[in-house]
Enzyme design. Structure first.
Site, PDB file in Angstrom:
ATOM      1  N   ASP A   1       3.072  -1.079  -0.554  1.00 44.61           N
ATOM      2  CA  ASP A   1       4.151  -0.081  -0.834  1.00 44.61           C
ATOM      3  C   ASP A   1       3.404   0.818  -1.856  1.00 44.61           C
ATOM      4  O   ASP A   1       2.684   0.771  -2.385  1.00 44.61           O
ATOM      5  CB  ASP A   1       5.257  -0.922  -1.414  1.00 44.61           C
TER       6      ASP A   1
ATOM      7  N   ASP B   1       5.708   3.322  -4.496  1.00 47.74           N
ATOM      8  CA  ASP B   1       6.152   3.449  -5.684  1.00 47.74           C
ATOM      9  C   ASP B   1       6.511   2.085  -6.325  1.00 47.74           C
ATOM     10  O   ASP B   1       7.139   1.169  -5.850  1.00 47.74           O
ATOM     11  CB  ASP B   1       7.736   4.120  -5.398  1.00 47.74           C
TER      12      ASP B   1
ATOM     13  N   ARG C   1      14.624  13.580   7.031  1.00 48.25           N
ATOM     14  CA  ARG C   1      13.067  13.219   7.003  1.00 48.25           C
ATOM     15  C   ARG C   1      13.209  12.877   8.711  1.00 48.25           C
ATOM     16  O   ARG C   1      14.013  12.845   9.286  1.00 48.25           O
ATOM     17  CB  ARG C   1      12.871  12.225   6.039  1.00 48.25           C
TER      18      ARG C   1
ATOM     19  N   ARG D   1      18.835  15.062  -5.060  1.00 42.94           N
ATOM     20  CA  ARG D   1      17.309  14.805  -5.167  1.00 42.94           C
ATOM     21  C   ARG D   1      16.583  15.887  -6.329  1.00 42.94           C
ATOM     22  O   ARG D   1      15.505  15.577  -6.848  1.00 42.94           O
ATOM     23  CB  ARG D   1      16.626  14.982  -3.998  1.00 42.94           C
TER      24      ARG D   1
ATOM     25  N   ARG E   1      17.581  11.150 -13.541  1.00 44.95           N
ATOM     26  CA  ARG E   1      17.539  10.081 -12.582  1.00 44.95           C
ATOM     27  C   ARG E   1      17.900   8.595 -13.506  1.00 44.95           C
ATOM     28  O   ARG E   1      18.467   7.751 -13.019  1.00 44.95           O
ATOM     29  CB  ARG E   1      16.068  10.006 -12.205  1.00 44.95           C
TER      30      ARG E   1
ATOM     31  N   SER F   1      19.067   7.151  -4.972  1.00 42.13           N
ATOM     32  CA  SER F   1      19.159   7.391  -3.608  1.00 42.13           C
ATOM     33  C   SER F   1      19.225   5.995  -2.734  1.00 42.13           C
ATOM     34  O   SER F   1      18.928   5.009  -3.068  1.00 42.13           O
ATOM     35  CB  SER F   1      18.313   8.357  -2.949  1.00 42.13           C
TER      36      SER F   1
ATOM     37  N   ASP G   1       8.361 -10.882   7.270  1.00 42.97           N
ATOM     38  CA  ASP G   1       7.998 -10.835   8.611  1.00 42.97           C
ATOM     39  C   ASP G   1       6.736 -11.928   8.800  1.00 42.97           C
ATOM     40  O   ASP G   1       5.982 -11.991   7.900  1.00 42.97           O
ATOM     41  CB  ASP G   1       7.330  -9.510   9.032  1.00 42.97           C
TER      42      ASP G   1
ATOM     43  N   THR H   1       3.078 -11.019   8.277  1.00 44.53           N
ATOM     44  CA  THR H   1       2.499 -10.730   7.061  1.00 44.53           C
ATOM     45  C   THR H   1       2.075 -11.751   6.154  1.00 44.53           C
ATOM     46  O   THR H   1       3.079 -12.803   6.263  1.00 44.53           O
ATOM     47  CB  THR H   1       3.331  -9.385   6.389  1.00 44.53           C
TER      48      THR H   1
HETATM   49  O1  M1P Z   1       9.864   4.155  -2.403  1.00 47.51           O
HETATM   50  C1  M1P Z   1      11.400   3.903  -3.014  1.00 47.51           C
HETATM   51  C2  M1P Z   1      12.392   5.135  -2.644  1.00 47.51           C
HETATM   52  O2  M1P Z   1      12.039   6.362  -3.543  1.00 47.51           O
HETATM   53  C3  M1P Z   1      12.691   7.128  -3.496  1.00 47.51           C
HETATM   54  O3  M1P Z   1      14.028   6.931  -3.945  1.00 47.51           O
HETATM   55  P1  M1P Z   1      14.572   7.779  -5.395  1.00 47.51           P
HETATM   56  O4  M1P Z   1      14.566   9.075  -5.121  1.00 47.51           O
HETATM   57  O5  M1P Z   1      15.753   7.014  -5.126  1.00 47.51           O
HETATM   58  O6  M1P Z   1      14.035   7.032  -6.309  1.00 47.51           O
HETATM   59  C4  M1P Z   1      12.922   7.859  -2.289  1.00 47.51           C
HETATM   60  O7  M1P Z   1      11.997   8.560  -1.763  1.00 47.51           O
HETATM   61  C5  M1P Z   1      13.482   6.902  -1.180  1.00 47.51           C
HETATM   62  O8  M1P Z   1      13.512   7.320   0.127  1.00 47.51           O
HETATM   63  C6  M1P Z   1      12.323   5.879  -1.046  1.00 47.51           C
HETATM   64  O9  M1P Z   1      12.808   4.512  -0.376  1.00 47.51           O
END
Ligand code: M1P
Length: 248
Positions: free
Chosen positions: A25, A27, A118, A129, A136, A174, A224, A227
């Site tokens: 992943d 973030d 998207r 956004r 945020r 989001s 899953d 994995t």
């Molecule tokens: O990677 C996790 C999420 O990151 C963003 O979320 P947010 O803007 O709410 O922090 C978005 O890009 C979201 O699509 C993604 O799942």
């Protein structure tokens, strides 16, 4: 792949650990959480690439939007589209309901871009956004108390029970909306297809993610059966686990 990288890494077929691949992943796993969010390719580029290095050249595979947009060895693979799948009429109903719902919300702050369209999903944000990092953080804290996103997801599910959509709260401000099954497990079809391209059969697929709990957007791929899931708490933890796993 950049010339520099190509000179360092052996070809896919000649990697020392055979039939094994690590999927990450972005973030909160490869980069610190609370940055731009890493779902579409432009955001991955912002978080992992540099002005001279495309993110698609840094990894053998690069999957954005759960793998709906995919790159193999720096080159695009065939992609799929949310709008094609749902159809314009249903999509507009979803958008209209969403915008009306957000219009009726009272929040500490509202900014812009409430729906981001998207390729493989839509991303819906009650604050918008365009929110700054500070905004945020403020929304995230507010949402923890007032469950704005959770309630909105419930309202959407109730309004569109027959749409076959999955709603996933993965970031701070989001949630993502995509066809059921188009979660992160979608990218595994590209990994499996490698058998027919280069003959490599990935029998060991490690996945690392920080949102591996039920409801988190890593949950489906983490659990899953194809994995081996690793729940991490951040980039340092990912690094620690990798060193441990591969005796680095
Ligand atoms: O990677 C996790 C999420 O990151 C963003 O979320 P947010 O803007 O709410 O922090 C978005 O890009 C979201 O699509 C993604 O799942």
């Amino acid at each position: 792949m950049t010339a520099e990288a190509a000179s360092v890494y052996p070809s896919l077929e000649n990697r020392p650990v055979k039939g094994t691949i690590c999927l990450f992943d972005v973030d909160g796993t490869l980069t610190p959480a609370r940055q731009v969010g890493g779902s579409d390719l432009a955001k991955q580029q912002e978080q992992l690439g540099t002005s001279s290095i495309p993110v698609t050249s840094l990894f053998d595979f690069c999957f954005a939007e759960n793998g709906l947009t995919a790159y193999r060895m720096g080159k695009p693979l065939s992609s799929n589209s949310f709008i094609q799948w749902l159809g314009e009429e249903k999509y507009q109903k979803l958008v209209n309901f969403t915008l009306k719902y957000i219009a009726d919300l009272k929040l500490p702050k509202k900014r812009g871009t409430f729906i981001e369209f998207r390729n493989g999903m839509v991303n819906i944000s009650p604050i918008g956004r365009n929110a700054s990092v500070e905004e945020r953080n403020e929304f995230e804290a507010y949402d923890k108390i007032h469950n704005i996103r959770r309630d909105m997801v419930e309202a959407l599910k109730k309004e569109f029970p027959d749409y076959g959509l999955t709603y996933s709260i993965g970031g701070q401000i989001s949630f993502d909306v995509f066809p059921t099954g188009w979660d992160k497990t979608y990218c595994l079809r590209h990994i499996e297809a490698e058998k027919d391209i280069s003959g490599i059969e990935y029998k060991t697929i490690h996945f690392f993610g920080d949102k591996s709990f039920p409801g988190g957007n890593d949950y489906e791929i983490f659990t899953d059966e194809r994995t081996i899931g690793h729940a991490v708490t951040g980039p340092e933890d990912t690094m620690r686990l990798l060193k441990e796993l591969f005796q680095l």
